[in-house]
Every structure is written in C-alpha cells, then in structure tokens.
Design an enzyme around this catalytic site. Structure first.
Site, PDB file in Angstrom:
ATOM      1  N   GLY A  16       0.829  -1.203   0.000  1.00 55.29           N
ATOM      2  CA  GLY A  16       0.000   0.000   0.000  1.00 55.29           C
ATOM      3  C   GLY A  16       0.861   1.250   0.000  1.00 55.29           C
ATOM      4  O   GLY A  16       2.033   1.226  -0.391  1.00 55.29           O
ATOM      5  N   ILE A  18       2.215   2.954   2.461  1.00 59.27           N
ATOM      6  CA  ILE A  18       3.390   2.851   3.322  1.00 59.27           C
ATOM      7  C   ILE A  18       4.418   1.921   2.694  1.00 59.27           C
ATOM      8  O   ILE A  18       5.614   2.225   2.642  1.00 59.27           O
ATOM      9  CB  ILE A  18       2.992   2.361   4.728  1.00 59.27           C
ATOM     10  CG1 ILE A  18       2.185   3.439   5.458  1.00 59.27           C
ATOM     11  CG2 ILE A  18       4.216   1.991   5.545  1.00 59.27           C
ATOM     12  CD1 ILE A  18       1.686   3.016   6.818  1.00 59.27           C
ATOM     13  N   CYS A 129       2.782   6.531  13.289  1.00 61.54           N
ATOM     14  CA  CYS A 129       3.442   7.735  12.762  1.00 61.54           C
ATOM     15  C   CYS A 129       3.394   8.861  13.802  1.00 61.54           C
ATOM     16  O   CYS A 129       4.381   9.567  14.016  1.00 61.54           O
ATOM     17  CB  CYS A 129       2.799   8.164  11.448  1.00 61.54           C
ATOM     18  SG  CYS A 129       1.003   8.343  11.497  1.00 61.54           S
ATOM     19  N   ASN A 269       3.283  11.771   7.545  1.00 65.28           N
ATOM     20  CA  ASN A 269       3.001  10.636   8.420  1.00 65.28           C
ATOM     21  C   ASN A 269       3.661   9.362   7.901  1.00 65.28           C
ATOM     22  O   ASN A 269       4.214   8.573   8.669  1.00 65.28           O
ATOM     23  CB  ASN A 269       1.498  10.431   8.580  1.00 65.28           C
ATOM     24  CG  ASN A 269       0.756  10.400   7.249  1.00 65.28           C
ATOM     25  OD1 ASN A 269       1.118  11.077   6.284  1.00 65.28           O
ATOM     26  ND2 ASN A 269      -0.307   9.618   7.172  1.00 65.28           N
TER      27      ASN A 269
END
Length: 290
Positions: A16, A18, A129, A269
């Site tokens: 995804g 991240i 995060c 983040n």
C-alpha cells in the site's frame, strides 16, 4: 565476500502507500538488500509500482513470503488485524519482524530513544506515525520533569491515509497511548487523530500538551530542541513549529513534510514512520551480534 553479500536481506509485506514508500527508501540504503515485496492481490497497483522499481514481487501474503525463503528482516506494512498471524508464522524462522501497523505486540522501539536495543529483540513495534513524531520529544522532556498528563493530537491529510490506516484507527490510538505511557511514565495520556479533507492537503501535524508541576521552561526548550535535531537526521522534513513552556504546562507543535520522491509532501506521516523503520533496520544490520 562482496559488499552486497554483507547487506541485510529484507522483505516488505504490504504494497500500500506505506509499503511502496518504504521500498523506495530501502533501495537507497547501502546496508539493506530488498529481495521481495509481498502483496495480497496479483493485480494490485502497489505490486505493479514495486515491479516498475525493479523489485521482485509476489502476491498471496504471508504464505507466499514463507515460500520465497528466509530473510534477515521483514517489514510488516499490512494492517494491525493480521499482524499477529504474521508474527506467529515468522517467530521460529530467525527473522526480525518490524511492525509498522499499530498493534501492541512486540517491543516498542523509537530509534532515537532505544534503537540501541536493535540486537536484543526480534519482534519490533514502531508504534505509529504520530508516536514516532511525538515520543522522541516527550521522552526527552520527561527526563527533566514528572508529567501528570500528556495529550497528543495528530492531524493528517485524508489523502495520505490508506485503507489499512482507516481500518486501524482505534488500534492507532490505543497503541500510541500505551507507548507514550511506556516511554514517559505519565499516568494519564490522551491521543486524538484527525484526518483532514482540506484542499490543498495540509502537512502532517502533531501537537503535544504536557502538564508537570516541576516543569522547567529552560530545560524543556533545550530537551525538545535536541531531540528534534536527532529526528531530523532521519526525517529531514521534521520541524518544531511552536514551543511554549511555563506555569507547569508545555505545548509543542511539530510538522512533518515528506521529502521522498514517491509520496507527496503532505504525507509526512508515512515519511516519518518509514524513516524510523529504515533507521532501525540499519541499526539492526550494524549491531555487534551480527
């Protein structure tokens, strides 16, 4: 033995938002060798992006990763609901599992605070995060006072929060609160999260409030400034935007601007937790026991 052969072999579990930014960061590391990116669905956009970056990819989740062989480090960038199963599958393999999902499993690690434990644990919890943005400063502050209450409010752009992040918001809050208590010993901790749909998308912001009867304003400012410099070493877009300390109360606000090439600037983040993951993996690679 060549330099490449001495690099730590790693895999990324999750393709995804991240996971793909993490792939980009790992590829620029001199100490890590990315050998596999694992997604759930063969047709996923994330796996296509990883393949375009030249990475070996596979679908099928944890079972496909196990079939692919062994790795020194696996980054779990999937979601909190399945992480326990991932650790159960890898526990006896000798692999170090770095969890980027907000579970309360494994050992809490904030690299600039306790990254020296890299060789001591194999199941690593990177909190969240917001935790990676706040805890270095809160821990530093707590070395000079006794917090009775800590409040942390994180605001991120809605566009920077993928499906897994949205599904895991309750876990995010609970895990971040638990980690703040662990690192600061504050008895009362409150964490809140906002996802902003504003346009243009805002940067990732974290505002911390600390109540401590013995708070020293001068020591607080020095501690926060020093801790922020350490974070900036692995997340260059990290900045303290306001700091006020007086009358037993400290208020600290930070912003994180992403500086990587694979994510927009507002996705700080993602940038900070992936930066922390990369730093810890490199600390692990350099640990004497290796």
């Amino acid at each position: 033995m060549s330099a490449d052969e001495r690099r730590t072999s790693v895999a990324v579990l999750g393709a995804g938002l991240i996971g793909i930014d993490l792939v980009d960061k790992i590829q620029r590391s001199r100490h890590l060798e990315l050998r596999l990116v694992v997604g759930r669905r063969r047709e996923s956009l994330g796996l296509a992006r990883a393949a375009a970056l030249g990475c070996p990819t596979t679908s099928g989740g944890i079972s496909s990763l196990l079939e692919a062989g062994s790795f020194d480090v696996v980054f779990d960038a999937s979601n909190a609901d399945v992480h326990a199963g991932h650790w159960a599958a890898l526990r006896d393999s000798g692999t170090t599992l770095i969890d980027l999902t907000p579970t309360q499993l494994g050992t809490f690690i904030v690299p600039t605070v306790n990254g020296d434990q890299a060789a001591a644990h194999r199941h690593i919890n990177l909190v969240s995060c917001g935790g990676q943005a706040a805890i270095p400063l809160l821990h530093a502050l707590a070395q000079h006072c006794t917090p009775s209450y800590i409040e942390v409010v994180s605001t991120g752009a809605s566009a920077s929060a993928g499906r897994a992040t949205r599904l895991n918001l309750d876990q995010y809050i609970a895990t971040t609160q638990a980690a703040i208590r662990y690192f600061t010993h504050a008895p009362d901790v409150k964490v809140m999260v906002n996802l902003s749909p504003a346009r243009p998308a805002p940067p990732f912001r974290v505002v911390m409030t600390v109540l401590a009867a013995d708070l020293n304003p001068g020591l607080t400012r020095a501690a926060v400034t020093s801790a922020a410099e350490e974070v900036r070493a692995f997340t260059p877009g990290f900045a303290v935007t306001s700091l006020d300390a007086r009358d037993g109360r400290a208020s600290v606000a930070v912003e994180v601007t992403a500086t990587g090439g694979r994510i927009p600037k507002y996705a700080g983040n993602l940038d900070i937790i992936n930066g922390a993951a990369l730093l810890f993996a490199e600390q692990h690679a350099a640990a004497p026991s290796r």
